[in-house]
Design a protein around this motif. Structure first.
Motif, PDB file in Angstrom:
ATOM      1  N   LEU A 179      -2.495  -5.178  -5.655  1.00 31.47           N
ATOM      2  CA  LEU A 179      -2.689  -4.273  -4.521  1.00 31.47           C
ATOM      3  C   LEU A 179      -4.045  -4.488  -3.866  1.00 31.47           C
ATOM      4  CD1 LEU A 179      -1.889  -1.782  -2.836  1.00 31.47           C
ATOM      5  CD2 LEU A 179      -2.852  -0.357  -4.645  1.00 31.47           C
ATOM      6  N   SER A 180      -5.044  -4.813  -4.688  1.00 31.90           N
ATOM      7  CA  SER A 180      -6.404  -4.869  -4.163  1.00 31.90           C
ATOM      8  C   SER A 180      -6.722  -6.166  -3.423  1.00 31.90           C
ATOM      9  CB  SER A 180      -7.393  -4.685  -5.316  1.00 31.90           C
ATOM     10  OG  SER A 180      -7.147  -5.660  -6.314  1.00 31.90           O
ATOM     11  N   SER A 228       0.802  -1.228   0.000  1.00 30.15           N
ATOM     12  CA  SER A 228       0.000   0.000   0.000  1.00 30.15           C
ATOM     13  C   SER A 228       0.835   1.278   0.000  1.00 30.15           C
ATOM     14  CB  SER A 228      -0.932  -0.008   1.218  1.00 30.15           C
ATOM     15  OG  SER A 228      -0.178  -0.199   2.390  1.00 30.15           O
ATOM     16  N   VAL A 229       2.141   1.176  -0.004  1.00 30.89           N
ATOM     17  CA  VAL A 229       2.968   2.381   0.089  1.00 30.89           C
ATOM     18  C   VAL A 229       3.853   2.538  -1.147  1.00 30.89           C
ATOM     19  CG1 VAL A 229       3.040   2.227   2.610  1.00 30.89           C
ATOM     20  CG2 VAL A 229       4.905   1.227   1.284  1.00 30.89           C
ATOM     21  N   ARG A 261      -6.033  -7.369  -0.508  1.00 28.32           N
ATOM     22  CA  ARG A 261      -6.495  -7.212   0.877  1.00 28.32           C
ATOM     23  C   ARG A 261      -7.921  -6.669   0.937  1.00 28.32           C
ATOM     24  NH1 ARG A 261      -2.084  -6.873   5.051  1.00 28.32           N
ATOM     25  NH2 ARG A 261      -1.228  -8.939   4.710  1.00 28.32           N
ATOM     26  N   GLU A 294     -10.165  -6.878  -1.370  1.00 23.62           N
ATOM     27  CA  GLU A 294     -11.098  -7.897  -1.863  1.00 23.62           C
ATOM     28  C   GLU A 294     -11.415  -8.911  -0.767  1.00 23.62           C
ATOM     29  OE1 GLU A 294      -9.280  -9.529  -5.392  1.00 23.62           O
ATOM     30  OE2 GLU A 294      -9.255  -7.535  -6.295  1.00 23.62           O
TER      31      GLU A 294
END
Lengths: 566, 423
Positions: free
Chosen positions: A395-396, A260-261, A398, A400
């Motif tokens: 990235l998505s 996320s960073v 988590r 989801e």
């Protein structure tokens, strides 16, 4: 008499190289023991920006290294897909960069087998709106983002499945020798509080930046020069792809999306001690400022934490005046039987995470020569058992997973770490499958505490949940809580301004104001880093002049609390 | 010659509009004040809260790859953004996230219909009596619920057989030297033309000439249903029509549509159009405008007593103007009028949210405290600046719910029969 273990191959160092060697050797049918002084992937491997090189970064300066990267990049996309996010990468020529270099760059890519495609600057800006609008050229490459922890655990886990033993928290005290032959190592078991001996037919020194010290235990000299690199993580992704300045390399010229960073890196300074990589405020400031050329406004983005890592560089020539960045990032395998007349020891140094598989292959080839056996490497074709959904990481994932839980649950599985979206069920599952884990181990497994609040909200929840589930007794719950808070604090100290400073104040109020963390019952009163280590401005975290902090108040007068457990 | 280039790059393009909204997520310190204030998170487990789907989930979104449908359970009421002590534009982040979600999943027919009140009005107008009888027929509503997903109990306004535009075209403008432009919105045009006539009468009573240019939908329902491309087109067209009369104040009686012109179009939709920027600067909510007149000593105060007890509900979008409660400030001048301010945040309807089959119960649950207070007060009427909220409250409580301008209109017309606007 210490306990003893026997194996064919002892691998010292549980970073990507050591874990890769263990995986490779186990696949070749060798009996392996892998040891590390700490948890796996907590040295250089766990302290880098997570870039899987396309090779483009090295095409001009080190075409051979670039070719290695390009080939390994393609291999890892096949065998370690879930550990990678296919972010793609961009090299951009900012107004500070010489356009002439971009010509060399483009010409050098095909020779090094590095796939590259020039795209119009407008297209680059469409893909990455935060890029410097004044870029003059842009090149699309196959950079990717890699979760080095997942990769290392997968290699170690895969080796374990094949019979290897993995011993983290087992620092080497001495190398065992029989004349001019290394025959194993004496270890300290930090968690079992005992010593043990491992006898091996061959020992691999995969200590990386610490490899000089390991070799020193056998009286040998390996001229590893640790190169300190500083990285800063900012609160959210500023770019979805890896973005690089198209120039010969410099500080703060690469930004890597990692979970996320966004992580900006890096610097390169020679240090004597690979453990001495604490970033300075000046390094951080210089790097963030440099980052503005790539992503304007980066220096004003919310910086979450900062850390340093030590590159395991092996200078071809040592001496004053060496340009450290010019030292090749290619690796070297040293058969000490050939170089120093010390049989049974192979050292691997240099290299980079992108080529870890190749490094392991070359190393285990040397080991097989030492052992007088001929076994073929299989790592280029064998998938590494990486934990995670099929295909590349996204990235998505988590978010989801969170949505799926929301759909079917009745709110009984709340998020423990909100920033990184870790639910209670995942925390308990990880803690149960990794008994004895402290919060920092769980952080690397789950990313707990790595988001914007840096553990302010999740740390005490985690400790309490683990205690409630009977996985941590009260004493240990309190001590791991304290040590985790101290660790997170260290990572934030050099970036405490603006939004992160506000966050740290809120965290401080939670820990000190609401929980009275430093007076929890039955702690052995660990020394407070906050009270001991001043901020650069000579003030404590709450802005009080040093010396007035009350964190060291008399602990005998602890407030009443629950009775200690027997 | 090329323009001078700042080699370190300019981040000006990130310091405004939609980009600024997204980057405001960096200011979140997880304090959870928004989650405590959100009326929808407590009403349904399907909405995990504004922080969770906003600044938190946004870190896990990139491009269109996000699959988090729960953001669709955000009503867009905007309370979270208003209470955030750190300045995170939470509701705006959520609106943008929803649009990206819809871009990926597509927008159902039901939402496409609900998002176009002007189309519904135009279709219903020629057959208004039939249309109005149909939407009040339980069997029809059951079919509508099954086929379209519009909840059978949701409040649907009656279509007027005559549009406000057709009235205003034949309404001779007052001769006043000072002009204003009236932005009436879809609701006045198709469902509540009477309110529009009162607004014109009140403004003309101040000696103003009221221009009613041809207009159209501001795009707000499209925005809240996640159709940003269409919303941008609608809004841009509207802004150009309203901008034609230069330097004239634009008066909105629909508080949510006025907010669209003022800032949501730029901040949420990211519309970067000079006409919109121009209109934004001179758009006023009707009572905000009247209060300004009053503060400058220009408001006529020939107000006759209105002997009523009214309960005033400031809807979410009115509060998001951040202008206080000018309706109360002005109506306090009316002799005899007793105003009770309702201190509840949201009636639950949130535009088209409460009309949807899967969200209607949530919507009613959110509004229940408000409805309960109204029933307990037994007012003569309820006042509210937003049309969809008026319809929801009227349906839920059975009390008459009117725009506050109706009371002002009555006071100017001698407390008895309202004056008819000339024409």
């Amino acid at each position: 008499m210490p306990d003893a273990l026997d194996c064919e191959l002892l691998v010292i160092g549980g970073g990507s190289t050591g874990a890769g060697v263990a995986w490779d050797a186990a696949l070749r049918g060798l009996q392996v023991i892998l040891v590390d002084r700490s948890d796996l992937a907590t040295g250089t491997t766990g302290r880098f920006h997570g870039l899987l090189h396309s090779g483009a970064r090295y095409v001009v300066r080190d075409p051979a290294g670039a070719r290695d990267c390009a080939r390994e990049n393609a291999v890892l996309r096949r065998v370690a897909a879930p550990a990678l996010e296919d972010t793609g990468g961009l090299f951009v020529t900012t107004p500070l960069d010489d356009v002439e270099y971009s010509n060399h760059f483009l010409a050098a890519c095909p020779a090094a087998e590095v796939p590259v495609e020039e795209i119009p600057p407008a297209e680059a800006l469409r893909r990455e709106p935060r890029l410097n609008p004044a870029i003059r050229r842009a090149f699309s490459v196959r950079d990717a983002s890699v979760d080095s922890w997942k990769l290392v655990w997968a290699c170690a886990g895969g080796a374990r499945e094949l019979g290897a033993r993995i011993l983290p928290y087992h620092p080497v005290l001495a190398l065992l020798r029989d004349g001019s032959r290394v025959t194993g190592a004496r270890l300290r078991d930090l968690r079992g509080d005992r010593e043990l001996e491992v006898r091996a037919e061959c020992v691999v020194n995969a200590g990386g930046a610490w490899g000089g010290r390991i070799a020193g235990l056998a009286g040998l000299h390996v001229g590893v020069r640790p190169g300190k690199g500083v990285m800063v993580a900012v609160n959210h992704r500023l770019a979805g792809a890896v973005v690089n300045r198209c120039h010969l390399t410099g500080d703060g010229d690469i930004v890597v999306p990692s979970h996320s960073v966004s992580i900006i890196g890096t610097t390169d300074t020679a240090v004597e001690d690979p453990d001495d990589v604490e970033p300075t405020a000046a390094e951080v400031a210089a790097m963030l400022d440099a980052g503005d050329a790539l992503l304007p406004g980066l220096s004003r983005a919310r910086a979450l934490r900062v850390w340093g890592g030590a590159r395991p560089l092996l200078p071809r020539a040592e001496g004053p005046g060496i340009d450290h960045r010019a030292i090749s990032r290619s690796h070297s395998v040293i058969r000490h039987s050939q170089v120093d007349g010390m049989a049974g020891l192979v050292t691997i140094v240099g290299g980079k995470l992108t080529t870890f598989r190749l490094m392991a292959e070359d190393t285990v080839d040397a080991v097989c020569q030492e052992l007088g056996t001929d076994r073929r490497c299989a790592t280029a074709e064998t998938p590494i058992p990486v934990d995670g959904p099929h295909g590349h990481h996204r990235l998505s994932h988590r978010a989801e997973a969170f949505e799926h839980r929301l759909e079917r649950s009745d709110g009984t599985d709340p998020l423990v770490c909100e920033c990184e979206m870790v639910p209670r069920s995942e925390l308990l599952a990880a803690a149960r499958t990794h008994p004895g884990s402290d919060l920092d181990d769980l952080r690397r497994l789950l990313r707990i505490g790595m988001g914007p609040c840096q553990g302010g909200f999740c740390t005490f929840r985690t400790a309490a949940i683990l205690h409630e589930a009977g996985l941590l007794d009260a004493t240990r719950a309190v001590s791991v809580l304290l040590s985790f808070v101290e660790e997170r604090w260290k990572g934030q100290r050099s970036v405490l301004w603006g939004q992160q400073l506000r966050q740290s104040h809120l965290d401080e109020w939670i820990f000190q104001g609401s929980l009275d963390l430093e007076h929890l019952p039955e702690t052995s009163a660990p020394q407070s880093t906050r009270a001991q280590e001043p901020l650069p401005n000579g003030r404590d975290p709450l802005g009080r002049p040093l010396g007035t902090a009350t964190a060291q108040d008399d602990r005998i007068a602890s407030p009443p609390g629950p009775e200690p457990e027997p | 010659m090329s323009a001078r280039v700042d080699p370190m790059g300019s981040s000006d393009h990130l310091e405004s509009g939609a980009a600024l909204v997204r980057s405001s997520l960096d200011a979140c310190i997880k304090c959870t004040i928004c989650e405590s204030a959100c009326p929808f998170a407590v009403a349904t487990p399907l909405f995990p809260g504004p922080k969770t789907v906003g600044p938190q989930a946004e870190r896990f979104r990139s491009g269109l790859s996000s699959a988090d449908w729960s953001v669709d359970y955000c009503s867009g009421c905007g309370i979270c953004s208003r209470v955030c002590p750190q300045g995170v534009r939470i509701a705006e982040i959520n609106a943008q996230a929803r649009a990206r979600l819809k871009e990926r999943t597509g927008i159902p027919l039901r939402d496409q219909l609900l998002a176009r009140p002007d189309v519904m009005g135009r279709l219903g107008q020629p057959v208004a009596p039939l249309f109005n009888r149909a939407v009040e027929t339980p069997a029809v509503r059951t079919i509508m619920e099954r086929t379209l997903g519009i909840h059978r109990s949701a409040a649907i306004p009656r279509v007027s057989p005559r549009t406000f535009q057709s009235w205003s075209r034949r309404h001779p403008p007052a001769p006043g030297p000072d002009r204003v432009v009236y932005f009436h919105g879809c609701s006045v045009n198709h469902f509540e033309p009477r309110l529009g006539r009162m607004v014109v009468a009140v403004l003309e009573h101040q000696g103003l000439r009221v221009d009613v240019p041809e207009q159209g939908c501001c795009g707000l329902p499209l925005q809240s249903n996640g159709n940003f491309p269409a919303a941008r087109r609608y809004l841009t067209r509207l802004a150009h029509r309203l901008a034609a009369a230069a330097d004239v104040s634009v008066i909105a009686s629909s508080t949510s549509c006025g907010l669209m012109l003022k800032r949501e179009g730029r901040e949420i939709l990211g519309v970067d159009d000079p006409a919109l920027a121009d209109v934004s600067r001179r758009t006023w909510d009707i009572f905000e405008f009247l209060r300004d007149l009053h503060e400058r000593g220009l408001l006529r105060t020939d107000l006759q007593p209105v002997d009523l007890c009214v309960a005033y509900h400031a809807p979410c979008q009115q509060q998001n103007h951040l202008m206080g409660k000018p309706a109360i400030d002005i109506l306090s001048l009316v002799p005899g009028l007793r105003i009770i301010e309702l201190e509840r945040d949201c009636c639950g309807v949130a535009g088209t949210y409460g009309l949807k089959r899967e969200k209607h119960d949530i919507s009613m649950s959110v509004g229940e405290d408000l409805f309960h207070d109204i029933r307990g007060l037994e007012p003569d009427a309820v006042l509210c600046d937003s049309e969809t909220c008026r319809w929801q409250i009227a349906k839920a409580t059975g009390y008459p719910v009117v725009h506050p301008v109706e009371i002002l209109h009555r006071a100017y017309s001698g407390g008895g029969r309202p004056p008819r606007a000339r024409g």
